[in-house]
Write a protein that holds these residues in place. Structure first.
Motif, PDB file in Angstrom:
ATOM      1  N   ILE A 214       0.852  -1.192   0.000  1.00 45.54           N
ATOM      2  CA  ILE A 214       0.000   0.000   0.000  1.00 45.54           C
ATOM      3  C   ILE A 214       0.883   1.236   0.000  1.00 45.54           C
ATOM      4  O   ILE A 214       1.746   1.394   0.875  1.00 45.54           O
ATOM      5  CB  ILE A 214      -0.945   0.012   1.213  1.00 45.54           C
TER       6      ILE A 214
ATOM      7  N   ASP B  35       0.435   4.949   0.462  1.00 47.70           N
ATOM      8  CA  ASP B  35      -0.523   5.981   0.866  1.00 47.70           C
ATOM      9  C   ASP B  35      -0.220   7.332   0.232  1.00 47.70           C
ATOM     10  O   ASP B  35      -1.128   8.119  -0.036  1.00 47.70           O
ATOM     11  CB  ASP B  35      -0.532   6.122   2.391  1.00 47.70           C
TER      12      ASP B  35
ATOM     13  N   GLU C 177      -1.689   7.164  -3.070  1.00 47.38           N
ATOM     14  CA  GLU C 177      -3.020   6.559  -3.032  1.00 47.38           C
ATOM     15  C   GLU C 177      -3.124   5.433  -4.071  1.00 47.38           C
ATOM     16  O   GLU C 177      -3.994   5.424  -4.943  1.00 47.38           O
ATOM     17  CB  GLU C 177      -4.111   7.615  -3.243  1.00 47.38           C
ATOM     18  N   ARG C 178      -2.213   4.470  -3.965  1.00 48.77           N
ATOM     19  CA  ARG C 178      -2.189   3.349  -4.890  1.00 48.77           C
ATOM     20  C   ARG C 178      -1.762   2.083  -4.159  1.00 48.77           C
ATOM     21  O   ARG C 178      -1.064   2.141  -3.149  1.00 48.77           O
ATOM     22  CB  ARG C 178      -1.252   3.611  -6.071  1.00 48.77           C
ATOM     23  N   VAL C 179      -2.197   0.960  -4.660  1.00 51.26           N
ATOM     24  CA  VAL C 179      -1.788  -0.348  -4.158  1.00 51.26           C
ATOM     25  C   VAL C 179      -0.985  -1.033  -5.261  1.00 51.26           C
ATOM     26  O   VAL C 179      -1.418  -1.075  -6.423  1.00 51.26           O
ATOM     27  CB  VAL C 179      -3.003  -1.210  -3.763  1.00 51.26           C
TER      28      VAL C 179
ATOM     29  N   THR D  84      -9.127  -0.464  -9.555  1.00 45.69           N
ATOM     30  CA  THR D  84      -9.167   0.190  -8.253  1.00 45.69           C
ATOM     31  C   THR D  84      -9.441  -0.850  -7.172  1.00 45.69           C
ATOM     32  O   THR D  84      -9.911  -1.953  -7.448  1.00 45.69           O
ATOM     33  CB  THR D  84     -10.263   1.275  -8.215  1.00 45.69           C
TER      34      THR D  84
ATOM     35  N   ASP E 151     -11.399   3.951   1.522  1.00 46.94           N
ATOM     36  CA  ASP E 151     -10.982   4.850   0.452  1.00 46.94           C
ATOM     37  C   ASP E 151     -10.667   4.045  -0.807  1.00 46.94           C
ATOM     38  O   ASP E 151     -10.231   2.892  -0.745  1.00 46.94           O
ATOM     39  CB  ASP E 151      -9.743   5.651   0.866  1.00 46.94           C
ATOM     40  N   THR E 152     -10.850   4.675  -1.974  1.00 50.97           N
ATOM     41  CA  THR E 152     -10.569   4.026  -3.254  1.00 50.97           C
ATOM     42  C   THR E 152      -9.148   4.346  -3.697  1.00 50.97           C
ATOM     43  O   THR E 152      -8.787   5.508  -3.858  1.00 50.97           O
ATOM     44  CB  THR E 152     -11.564   4.496  -4.324  1.00 50.97           C
ATOM     45  N   TYR E 153      -8.347   3.298  -3.878  1.00 48.70           N
ATOM     46  CA  TYR E 153      -6.966   3.438  -4.333  1.00 48.70           C
ATOM     47  C   TYR E 153      -6.844   2.829  -5.731  1.00 48.70           C
ATOM     48  O   TYR E 153      -7.549   1.867  -6.070  1.00 48.70           O
ATOM     49  CB  TYR E 153      -5.997   2.705  -3.404  1.00 48.70           C
ATOM     50  N   ASP E 154      -5.925   3.384  -6.546  1.00 48.81           N
ATOM     51  CA  ASP E 154      -5.600   2.771  -7.827  1.00 48.81           C
ATOM     52  C   ASP E 154      -4.774   1.513  -7.580  1.00 48.81           C
ATOM     53  O   ASP E 154      -3.922   1.465  -6.689  1.00 48.81           O
ATOM     54  CB  ASP E 154      -4.801   3.737  -8.705  1.00 48.81           C
TER      55      ASP E 154
END
Length: 734
Positions: free
Chosen positions: A506, A508, A511-513, A561, A567-570
């Motif tokens: 992750i 943060d 904002e992506r995984v 996503t 929260d929504t992460y790419d």
């Protein structure tokens, strides 16, 4: 190590030595005596003899050319070879990019063995860990026969270590200088060898180098409307110490020879940098920051290769290689202390501390039989097997400290992985002379790869792949001056090690995984090369055109996503993103005007090469882009001039890379502006066996300029200065 059995030693390379240019060189060839020291320099271009006689489309540098290029390590010399681009910062010629493709598409082998690289996630080998004088030639295999491993779509760099001389001889090289007139630069080597008895000989080589590797990086971020958002300047001082030791113990008998070749390479890196930045978006005027970085790192490779050539008869021989190598990269400390402006005063804002250890261990075995058949049509049949077991592990830790001393451990399963690869292959090929001028070389190579991988947690994966890779080559020599080469082959490109780990991480900040992909398929390519070489007296001209149809290209891609804590992460993953193609033209010229019979041009030699490339990747999204980091035009040019009466030589070399740009899968465009790097050298004979030299690397202190443009129009400019290096010293042969 800057010297070997070249004009610095006064050796004339024979055609026989070049045609047997492998670690499995024939016994009678390796028994060539070391001739007396001669005054005049050797002309480059002896690799052209092998190049014209081989059905394999190739290029490269001979021993004399490697030694003539002003260079601290091997990568500095190889950047002048046809079709070579060495990405990275100015004066850091580590990562090989054949035909301009990203470094993960090229492979390097030494005496037939792909030596592991502890830091090489992309299966690359960093060339500036290797001393130039250790090698008698560097061949670039553009289109491989079935005899070569199929991995490496861009091509394969084949390095062969120098031979044991018959007579005891030695060479000492010592150079001292500075980069940017500030810090000391050392380059030294000792080389000794000989055959005290007919059945045994040995060669030992040692080298040491110290390069300060200074760098200044200026970065500016702008909004789409041109308004400056951020600016920073980073000063880096990175002394790099390199050590190498090589031994070749050769045992000779009537039917062949056996060699044991231990190799030790070490590079110590002590990086110190300071970064000052200003953020114009966080306050009415400015918001300043300062980072102080300290990093210590060691890269080390140790192991040995055993080679054997045994003649069953005049028409049959066996060539075998067995090797074990262990490579690691250890970074016990990378510490960054951060400061920010508060009330006009720079105050401590926190620290980050990282350490890691990467290790690669490889067992390698290869054997092949070579049969010269006296059938109605002359034939040479080759068949053999290869096996390799590779174990690789990576373990890293990252911790952050805030201004109150609170520690946050940011280590994730992605930072630890274990991989094991088992490789088994077999090949057969048959070169058939249809006439004295025309030969065909069909072949087939079968490769089986089993991969077991796991991350630092519970995720693990296992899979196997099987590839059948045919090849067909042709050589046509209508006269002694002309050779025409045709190569058709299928090659693969295996995924990077870090891409194969089944991790989940992750991020943060963005904002992506990010997730690994142990199910990646190798990229595959059908390759065709057509080349013509012309050599007449002092002139050599060559042209090669090629085309590659590539499928299952691997890049990091947005895969959708995912929800993380509401929260929504790419979601990003290395994937087989699409198909592509690569085509190009490669030209090579040399003119030894001193041998053309024109008196006033005596001693003058000119050479140059040009590479023109075009590529396209078609992503599954419908977007297209050239391959990452691929120049479209590369040119090298050199002038050598020798005054034979005084023993004086001058050389000047230039490397030009034109502007180029590509797009990442998310639409971000990255580009480099053109570069023109010039090196020069001067050599003066002082007496029997003694020579003085001066070399200047990056004469005009060229900079590197990079641009990045986001899809929203925001853009970044960055320029990097590497500095000029001056080295002076002595070569002594005894």
């Amino acid at each position: 190590m800057r010297s070997a059995w070249t004009w610095k030693l006064g050796i004339t390379s024979s055609v026989g030595m070049m045609l047997g240019a492998t670690s499995r060189v024939r016994a009678e060839e390796s028994e060539q005596p070391l001739p007396p020291l001669v005054v005049e320099a050797m002309r480059p271009g002896t690799i052209e003899v092998e190049r014209m006689a081989s059905p394999v489309p190739m290029a490269g540098l001979s021993q004399e050319e490697l030694e003539e290029r002003p260079a601290l390590q091997l990568g500095d010399a190889l950047k002048y070879a046809p079709g070579v681009y060495l990405n990275g910062n100015i004066n850091e010629n580590d990562d090989l990019q054949l035909r301009g493709m990203p470094k993960g598409y090229s492979r390097t082998q030494i005496s037939g063995v792909s030596i592991p690289e502890g830091s090489g996630e992309a299966r690359e080998f960093q060339l500036n860990r290797l001393p130039t004088g250790l090698f008698k030639e560097a061949k670039i295999i553009r289109n491989p026969t079935a005899e070569y491993e199929s991995d490496g779509i861009a091509g394969r760099l084949e390095l062969e270590t120098i031979d044991i001389p018959t007579s005891f001889s030695g060479d000492v090289h010592l150079g001292y200088g500075a980069r940017n007139r500030e810090t000391p630069l050392w380059d030294g080597s000792v080389l000794l060898g000989g055959r005290p008895v007919e059945w045994f000989g040995t060669l030992a080589a040692f080298s040491y180098g110290l390069d300060p590797t200074l760098k200044v990086k200026n970065t500016f971020d702008y909004a789409a409307n041109g308004q400056l958002k951020k600016g920073s300047v980073r000063h880096e001082d990175t002394p790099v110490e390199t050590y190498s030791a090589f031994l070749d113990a050769g045992f000779f008998y009537e039917g062949g020879e056996f060699h044991i070749k231990p190799l030790y390479l070490r590079r110590e890196i002590e990086k110190r940098s300071q970064k000052s930045g200003i953020d114009y978006t966080k306050a009415a005027s400015k918001d300043e920051s300062f980072d102080d970085d300290a990093e210590d790192r060691r890269e080390q490779t140790e192991g040995a290769t055993a080679t054997s050539v045994h003649r069953w008869s005049e028409d049959a021989r066996q060539e075998s290689v067995m090797a074990y190598y262990k490579s690691f990269e250890r970074m016990p400390r990378s510490l960054t202390d951060s400061y920010k402006e508060s009330g006009g005063v720079m105050t401590y804002d926190g620290s980050s501390l990282e350490d890691y250890y990467k290790e690669d261990e490889t067992f390698d075995f290869q054997t092949k039989t070579i049969l010269d058949l006296a059938t109605p049509l002359k034939q040479q049949v080759r068949f053999g097997i290869a096996a390799r077991a590779k174990n690789r592990e990576s373990d890293s830790h990252l911790r952050e400290f805030d201004d109150a001393g609170v520690v946050t451990d940011l280590t994730t399963p992605a930072d630890r992985y274990r991989l094991s690869e088992d490789y088994i292959a077999g090949f057969v090929q048959d070169q058939i002379w249809l006439t004295e001028d025309l030969s065909l070389l069909p072949g087939l190579r079968a490769e089986h790869m089993k991969l077991d991988s796991r991350d630092g947690g519970t995720r693990q994966s296992s899979r196997s792949t099987m590839d059948w890779n045919p090849a067909l080559h042709a050589l046509y020599q209508p006269s002694k001056e002309v050779s025409v080469h045709l190569g058709l082959s299928r090659t693969v490109n295996r995924p990077q090690f870090d891409q194969l780990s089944p991790y989940r991480r992750i991020n943060d900040d963005d904002e992506r995984v990010e997730i690994g992909n142990p199910d990646l398929d190798p990229a595959k390519s059908w390759n065709v090369d057509l080349g013509v070489d012309w050599k007449k007296g002092p002139f050599f001209i060559a042209a090669n055109v090629f085309y590659k149809e590539i499928s299952d290209v691997i890049q990091e891609d947005r895969a959708g996503t995912v929800l993380v804590g509401g929260d929504t992460y790419d979601l990003y993953q290395s994937r087989n993103v699409g198909d592509g193609w690569l085509k190009g033209v490669e030209l090579d010229e040399r003119f030894d005007l001193g041998d053309a019979g024109i008196t006033w041009l005596e001693g003058l030699s000119l050479w140059s090469n040009q590479s023109i490339y075009s590529s396209r990747v078609h992503y599954a999204s419908g977007a297209t882009s050239p391959f990452e980091e691929q120049p479209e035009f590369i040119s090298n040019v050199g002038v050598d001039y020798e005054f034979k009466k005084t023993g004086t030589r001058f050389s000047i070399y230039g490397n030009f890379v034109d502007d180029f740009e590509w797009s990442e899968t998310d639409g971000t465009r990255i580009g480099y502006l053109s570069e023109w790097i010039v090196n020069l050298s001067a050599h003066q004979r002082l007496g029997a066996g003694l020579e003085a030299f001066v070399e200047v690397i990056n004469l005009f202190d060229e900079q590197r300029f990079e641009t990045e443009t986001k899809t929203n129009g925001d853009f970044r400019h960055e320029d990097i200065t590497g500095g000029r290096a001056i080295l002076a010293g002595l070569n002594y042969h005894f």
